[in-house]
Design an enzyme around this catalytic site. Structure first.
Site: not given
Ligand code: RFL
Ligand code: PHB
Length: 389
Positions: A72, A197, A288, A292, A380
């Site tokens: 994008h 957005y 979110p 980031k 971004y």
């Molecule tokens: P994770 O992915 O949470 O992985 C941690 C892992 O540790 C496991 N765990 C354990 N394992 C062993 N022993 C224990 N005691 C444990 N406790 C936990 C867990 O099961 C898991 O597998 O952390 P990590 O690797 O630091 O990654 C971070 C990302 O997952 C997170 O920051 C993003 O998903 C946030 N996020 C977004 N980030 C972006 O860069 N771009 C986005 O567009 C974006 N959109 C989002 C998001 C997060 C969202 N949610 C659901 C929180 C959109 C949403 C809706």
């Molecule tokens: C997504 O596609 O899940 C998404 C995209 C942008 C955001 C957060 C989540 O800021």
């Protein structure tokens, strides 16, 4: 059991760290409490910033991303009945790639297993000991056997609800927002090529996607919302209303997923105690809105891998000593950007007329001033890894 780096958590942070270390001949074991199927299906982030894309390409992880990811060149901000495109390509000469986090996770697991990596899923009762002397991770393996993993260092990559953070004494910075996001994944072709957005009097809405067949959409909702209280029809009506613009409509389709995500800013400082290093969501959370979270997790482990390579290969402690301070500079930049985007785009329940006028003024300035739009674009698409921040 013995290894060089014991990694707790098989999210993007833990898996990528294991991959980066293996490329430099450093052994690791990754311990994950969930099953492989669970972590490969967990729907989360979707936006890869430019430095993330470049890193994945540089370390042999981009074959499927380059085939299936959607590049994008901008996003739209929609408010006050108007649509305003922020042209990343024109403003900063870089863009983003939309590619689901679980696809990155699948690619990482496949690469680690193909290289003979030791990934253990469904472990339980994980404990950390000897953090300032001889680190040992205790755990119960999927077969019920209690084991001890002795390591040179531990990487706490276990996310926000993990156990590692509690073992690092320090200071916590926390802000909760008075709203949440209701997110859906729908089997419906995107009708628009880029993310939108929207700031609407009813609340924020976000239009995103995962593939040419799947749309990802979010609505601002009250923080205590139960997703089951929102019927599919109500969700679509509200999305159509909040995202409305001339010539724009959303294709509707069956929901593949529906869930509520809380909104929080959180940083735990420092990111190191003795031989335990925190990375990713284990150390910090962003709302979110700035996309980031995963990108920060990836920037952390890139820094951590370089630091550990110097430390374990050459006993050079400069990288591990600088790790926390250096990471935290990027973390706070992302914290600010995510808070700023969140503040500019959401309805705050107790917002007075003065605050609302300021919000609209900020939106108008962001889309009309090249300097302001460039600042949004540069944050971004992601400031370069290693940038002085
Ligand atoms: P994770 O992915 O949470 O992985 C941690 C892992 O540790 C496991 N765990 C354990 N394992 C062993 N022993 C224990 N005691 C444990 N406790 C936990 C867990 O099961 C898991 O597998 O952390 P990590 O690797 O630091 O990654 C971070 C990302 O997952 C997170 O920051 C993003 O998903 C946030 N996020 C977004 N980030 C972006 O860069 N771009 C986005 O567009 C974006 N959109 C989002 C998001 C997060 C969202 N949610 C659901 C929180 C959109 C949403 C809706
Ligand atoms: C997504 O596609 O899940 C998404 C995209 C942008 C955001 C957060 C989540 O800021």
């Amino acid at each position: 059991m013995r290894t060089q780096v014991g990694i707790v958590g098989a999210g993007p942070a833990g898996l990528l760290l294991s991959h980066l270390l293996a490329r430099q001949g450093i052994e690791s074991v990754v311990l994950e409490s969930r099953s492989r199927a669970y972590v490969e299906k967990r729907v989360r982030a979707g936006v890869l910033e430019h430095p993330t894309v470049e890193l994945l390409r540089g370390v042999g992880l981009a074959e499927r991303m380059d085939r299936e990811g959607l590049p994008h060149g901008g996003i739209s901000l929609r408010f006050d009945g108007g649509d305003h495109r922020i042209d990343f390509a024109d403003l900063v000469g870089r863009g983003i790639v939309v590619y689901g986090q679980q696809e990155v996770v699948k690619d990482l697991i496949a690469a680690r297993l193909a290289a003979g990596g030791d990934l253990r899923f469904e472990v339980s009762e994980v404990t950390l000991d000897g953090i300032t002397s001889d680190p040992v991770i205790g755990f119960v393996d999927a077969d019920g056997q209690r084991r001890e993993l002795h390591c040179d260092v531990i990487a706490g990559c276990d996310g926000f609800h993990g156990i590692s953070r509690a073992a690092v004494p320090g200071e916590v910075f926390d802000r909760q927002y008075p709203f949440a996001w209701l997110g859906i994944l729908a089997e419906a072709a995107p009708t628009h090529e880029e993310l939108v957005y929207a700031n609407h009097p009813n609340g924020f809405a976000l239009y995103s996607m995962r593939s040419p067949e799947v749309t990802r959409l979010y609505l601002q909702v009250p923080p205590d919302t139960n997703a089951d209280d929102w019927s599919d029809a109500r969700i679509w009506d509200e999305l159509q209303l909040r995202l409305a613009a001339d010539g724009f409509s959303i294709n509707e389709g069956p929901l593949l997923e529906k869930g509520v995500t809380g909104m929080r800013s959180f940083v735990s400082e420092p990111m190191r105690h003795g031989k335990l290093f925190l990375a990713g969501d284990a150390a910090h959370i962003v709302p979110p809105t700035g996309a980031k979270g995963m990108n920060l997790a990836i920037a952390d482990v890139r820094m951590l891998a370089d630091a550990l390579i110097g430390y374990l290969h050459e006993k050079d402690e400069s990288g591990v000593d600088a790790y926390s301070d250096t990471c935290l500079r990027r973390v706070w930049r992302a914290e600010h950007f995510s808070w700023w985007m969140t503040s500019m785009l959401h309805n705050f329940p107790d917002e007075d007329a003065f605050t609302r006028r300021l919000q609209l003024s900020q939106l108008r300035y962001t889309v009309s001033s090249r300097a302001a739009a460039t600042s949004l674009a540069e944050n971004y698409v992601g400031l370069p890894h290693g940038a002085a921040l």
